[in-house]
Each structure stands twice: as C-alpha cells, then as structure tokens.
Write an enzyme that holds these catalytic residues in place. Structure first.
Site, PDB file in Angstrom:
ATOM      1  N   PHE A   1      43.719  42.393  40.493  1.00 49.96           N
ATOM      2  CA  PHE A   1      42.400  41.896  40.099  1.00 49.96           C
ATOM      3  C   PHE A   1      42.103  42.109  38.620  1.00 49.96           C
ATOM      4  O   PHE A   1      41.261  41.413  38.038  1.00 49.96           O
ATOM      5  CB  PHE A   1      41.317  42.548  40.960  1.00 49.96           C
ATOM      6  CG  PHE A   1      40.907  43.936  40.555  1.00 49.96           C
ATOM      7  CD1 PHE A   1      39.745  44.150  39.838  1.00 49.96           C
ATOM      8  CD2 PHE A   1      41.666  45.043  40.911  1.00 49.96           C
ATOM      9  CE1 PHE A   1      39.338  45.426  39.477  1.00 49.96           C
ATOM     10  CE2 PHE A   1      41.276  46.314  40.564  1.00 49.96           C
ATOM     11  CZ  PHE A   1      40.101  46.521  39.838  1.00 49.96           C
ATOM     12  N   LYS A   2      42.810  43.036  37.985  1.00 52.82           N
ATOM     13  CA  LYS A   2      42.564  43.295  36.568  1.00 52.82           C
ATOM     14  C   LYS A   2      42.830  42.063  35.703  1.00 52.82           C
ATOM     15  O   LYS A   2      42.289  41.941  34.602  1.00 52.82           O
ATOM     16  CB  LYS A   2      43.436  44.458  36.090  1.00 52.82           C
ATOM     17  CG  LYS A   2      43.364  45.733  36.940  1.00 52.82           C
ATOM     18  CD  LYS A   2      42.012  46.381  36.890  1.00 52.82           C
ATOM     19  CE  LYS A   2      41.928  47.606  37.799  1.00 52.82           C
ATOM     20  NZ  LYS A   2      42.614  48.769  37.284  1.00 52.82           N
ATOM     21  N   ASP A   3      43.653  41.127  36.209  1.00 55.73           N
ATOM     22  CA  ASP A   3      43.950  39.915  35.441  1.00 55.73           C
ATOM     23  C   ASP A   3      42.696  39.095  35.156  1.00 55.73           C
ATOM     24  O   ASP A   3      42.613  38.409  34.134  1.00 55.73           O
ATOM     25  CB  ASP A   3      44.943  39.025  36.198  1.00 55.73           C
ATOM     26  CG  ASP A   3      46.353  39.589  36.219  1.00 55.73           C
ATOM     27  OD1 ASP A   3      46.765  40.203  35.216  1.00 55.73           O
ATOM     28  OD2 ASP A   3      47.040  39.416  37.239  1.00 55.73           O
TER      29      ASP A   3
END
Length: 494
Positions: free
Chosen positions: A111-113
């Site tokens: 999810f950090k993307d």
C-alpha cells in the site's frame, strides 16, 4: 484563507504545504499539521464512476492548495499510470459479507506505493527560488514495505537521493531482497542492528541534529527530508483511497451518498488509519475506524486504557511491517482530537521520550473512542484468518491484512453499514507464512513457496516479486544504531 502548516508541538511555524513536504519533520520534532483541515469539504455525491486519478485531483486539491491544478495533474498522471497492475489503482472486492480494498497493485506490491509513487513528484515541485543546486536526501526507516516503495519512487529522481535503514533479520526475505537489489545511482540501503523503533528513533534524532544539518548544507548542498508517513506529503495521498472505496461502494449500490461506512485498518505506525480520519474531516461519512494490531498491540492497549506505554516486550511476528511500538502518526491524531492543544502534545511526547509512556486525559480518550475502535490478533489467529478466508471465500490474504480480517470477523455487524477491510500487501510478499497457514508445503526458498501458492490457489505472483530470485544484490551494508549518522553523512557526499 491560505492553508499553512505548523508543528503538532507548537504553533510558531507557518509553512506552505510545499515547504512542509520539503522539510519533512518540524524543527522541534513534531509533525506538520494544518488547522484548516476540514474547512474545505470534498464533494461525494458524484463519486460513482469517477476514475481514481480524478478523485485524487479533488482530494489532494483540498489538502495541498498551494500546488496548482496543473502541478497536481502532472503529479497524479505520473504516479498512477501504467506501473499499476490494475487500472482501478485500488480496486474494491466483495469477500463474503465484507469488502476488501486492495492497495497492493503498485510496483512494489504494498500500500505504500499509493503515496510513494507521488511523493517524489511532489518533492520535485518544492524547490524554492534561489536554492540553486541544493538536493534533498530522503532519509527513511522501514519496518518492511516503506523502504522498497520509497526506493522505487525516488530512484534516479532529479534533485534527490535516498537512504533507507531496515532492521536486520526482522523483515521477510522478499522484503529484504526488494531493497538490497534496488537499482539507481542515488540510492543507499543499510541493515540496522536493532528493531524498527531503534531505527526510527535514530532517524528522528538525525533530523533534529542542527549541527549535522549545517554541515550537510555547507559541504554537500543537501537538506534532509523524510519518506515515512511523518512527512505530510506521504500521508495525504493515502486519504484518496478512502474516497475511492466509497466511490466503488456507490457503484455497487452498497451505499447512497451520505451513508456511513466502517473501515478496518491493519496499522503499526498509525498513518494508514489516520488517513481515514483525514477523509472523515474532509466530509467522507466514516462511522468507525477500527485499528487492527498484531501481537505488538501497543495501540490496542492505548485505545482501551488511555495509557501509551512503549516499555514492553518487542515481538518479531509474521506481520513484520506492523512490528512497531512507537506509532509516530498517533501524535497527529492526538493533536486534532485535543482541538489543537500543542502544549498538551509537547508534554505527552516529552513524557514518551523521557519515561517511555504517557497518559491522556479521560475526556480526550472518550472522544477518541467514539470514532476509533480496536482489536488485535496473535500469530496463531493470523494464520487462522488466512486459512479461513481462503476456505470460506476462495480469497488469499497476507499476514497484515489477516490481522484486520480476524478483528473484523469478531466485530458485531451493524445493519446497513458496509465494512471495508484495507488489504495492505500482496500475499506473495510473505509466501512462506501464507503457505504454512493454508497447509501447503513451505519447504525450500520463498520463491519455491510462491510457486506452491500459485499452483494451489490459481493466482499469480507479481512479476517484480518472482523476479527477485535472480536479481543482483547491490547492498550488504550493516550499521549499528549509533553509526547511522555517519552513514548518512557519507551517503550525502556520494
């Protein structure tokens, strides 16, 4: 009214969002916040059918008003394009009676993307006039996923370099290889002899080292900034996917505009769930935000007792990205929930630093608990959740998502209120744990486990993850916590 940012611990700063993003962390160690949060609401009645990129333009325009529409359009277009495996960017799937928001279709399968594909684009537009050849060194501690996502986002980005520290032996084999094989002339990676909290505390101390800052500015024409969610530019893009989830629920007929929704969020550093709070302040009808923890359940204890105590055992679990005892973004939530009482926040953070604990007033805790729920899962329960989700629904989840799934299944269901579980990583980032949980052969390497998982479930590993088996390792540096400053100094000279 001009939107300005200042520290959670004082109100003396008055920065634009560009200045706050470039600086990363306030000089007093606090996190940048804006007292104008919520004054501008985001329209939701026409979200159904809207592309993710258009939703992002609307939400980010409200949060970062000193970026022009053209600047935001350029940043959004570059960040959410062909590098995503799903054109919806964050697709929503119905799984059993619940909904799962898949946040892992970006280039690093986490999810950090969502934030770290756009933060470098933001950063490129923050260079002040007269800065000349000054570059920004992005300094990041990671518990597993932020490091690779930041490296991928900033690799060879003009005017920047990046240094990532991760806890040695406390990330998965796939996570470590994602970082140590990263290409790019401006990247540096080192394993730290300690846990994530050790690395994160050292990074914050480096940011607060005025002598070092002066030295780097003079000798290397470099200033430090952060890609952790302590940077407001990392946090605000995550607000978008809450609105995107609501848009997809509207399309499915699960809600009408104005109906409330509940979100269950696996989180360690509190950034992922704090973005949901920001969404609520912007007008999204959020009924509850449920914080799902692993065995390192410091947030659960805080939300149930009002006492935050990091003086406790640290557990290395099968959900390593949540193995955190100092949840930095909690500070922002406390600031807003205390109605901007910077003096209280400064006192609480001082207590945490000096004594390892703090206690909030009962009235403040009661207010927090009206919005934030909580739960946690031990490692056996995480494995059970992975197994049960597959057996009952034919849907494979990773160990972090499994924490949230386990908590969600224990919660009473409120009629007419859809429940969305945030899925933060591809199960192929943790193939051994997933295979073990499903009763599959978990012998051999992580890549053997990927193949076993794919064959058994009819799913496919992301090509970037499967290709790590033959990728060349570029970085094998190891540093002690007290040597991190010197490592950063050397990296800035490269």
């Amino acid at each position: 009214m001009v939107t300005t940012f200042h520290s959670t611990r004082s109100t003396t700063d008055s920065l634009t969002s560009k200045q706050a993003i470039r600086q990363g962390l306030a000089a007093d160690g606090g996190l940048f916040v804006s007292d104008q949060l919520g004054e501008t609401k985001v329209r939701i009645d026409d979200l159904a059918g809207m592309a993710y990129q258009d939703i992002a333009a609307r939400v980010l325009g409200a949060l970062l008003p000193d970026f022009t529409d053209g600047e935001l359009a350029d940043c959004i277009g570059a960040a959410y394009g062909d590098q995503w495996a799903d054109p919806a960017i964050t697709p929503l799937r119905q799984v059993g009676d619940d909904w799962v928001l898949e946040l892992f279709h970006g280039p690093t399968s986490a999810f950090k993307d969502v934030a770290l594909q756009i933060l470098p684009r933001f950063m490129a537009r923050t260079t002040p006039e007269g800065a000349g050849d000054e570059r920004v060194m992005i300094l990041t501690a990671t518990s597993g996923d932020t490091g690779k996502a930041a490296l991928a986002g900033f690799a060879d980005a003009p005017g920047t370099a990046i240094t990532v520290f991760y806890p040695k032996g406390k990330v998965s084999q796939v996570q470590e290889l994602q970082m140590t094989t990263q290409t790019g002339a401006n990247v540096h990676v080192a394993a730290v002899d300690g846990n994530f909290d050790d690395a994160q505390s050292a990074v914050k101390a480096i940011f607060g080292d005025e002598r070092l800052a002066g030295e780097l500015a003079e000798r290397a024409h470099t200033r430090l900034s952060s890609a952790n969610s302590i940077n407001v530019g990392r946090l605000v893009p995550q607000v978008v996917y809450y609105f995107a989830a609501y848009a997809r629920l509207m399309e499915q007929g699960a809600v009408q505009a104005g109906d409330e929704v509940e979100f269950v969020v696996p989180t360690g550093n509190f950034g992922d769930v704090l973005a949901g709070y920001y969404a609520k302040e912007l007008g999204l009808p959020v009924k509850h935000l449920v914080v799902a923890s692993d065995r390192n359940n410091v947030l659960f204890d805080f939300l149930t007792t009002g006492t935050y105590n990091r003086q406790r055992p640290f557990y290395q679990t099968i959900s390593p990205s949540m193995d955190i005892l100092v949840s930095s973004n909690l500070e922002r939530m406390l600031y807003y929930m205390s109605e901007g009482d910077a003096r209280l926040i400064a006192m609480l953070m001082s207590d945490l630093k000096q004594w390892g604990a703090f206690e909030v007033p009962e009235t403040l805790l009661a207010k927090i608990r009206r919005l934030f729920g909580c739960g946690w899962a031990d490692e056996e329960q995480v494995r059970e959740a992975i197994h049960d989700c597959w057996e009952k629904n034919g849907y494979v989840i990773d160990p972090h998502t499994a924490c949230a799934w386990f908590v969600a299944q224990l919660m009473p269901r409120e009629e007419g209120v859809p429940r969305v579980v945030l899925s933060t990583a591809s199960p192929y980032k943790f193939p051994r744990t997933v295979c073990e949980s499903l009763g599959l052969d978990a012998s051999g390497t992580d890549f053997d486990c990927m193949d076993t998982l794919a064959k058994a479930t009819g799913t496919e590993p992301p090509a970037a993850l499967r290709g790590l088996e033959t990728a060349a390792v570029r970085f094998d540096d190891e540093v002690a916590v007290d040597a991190m400053t010197d490592y950063v100094r050397r990296a800035c000279q490269d």
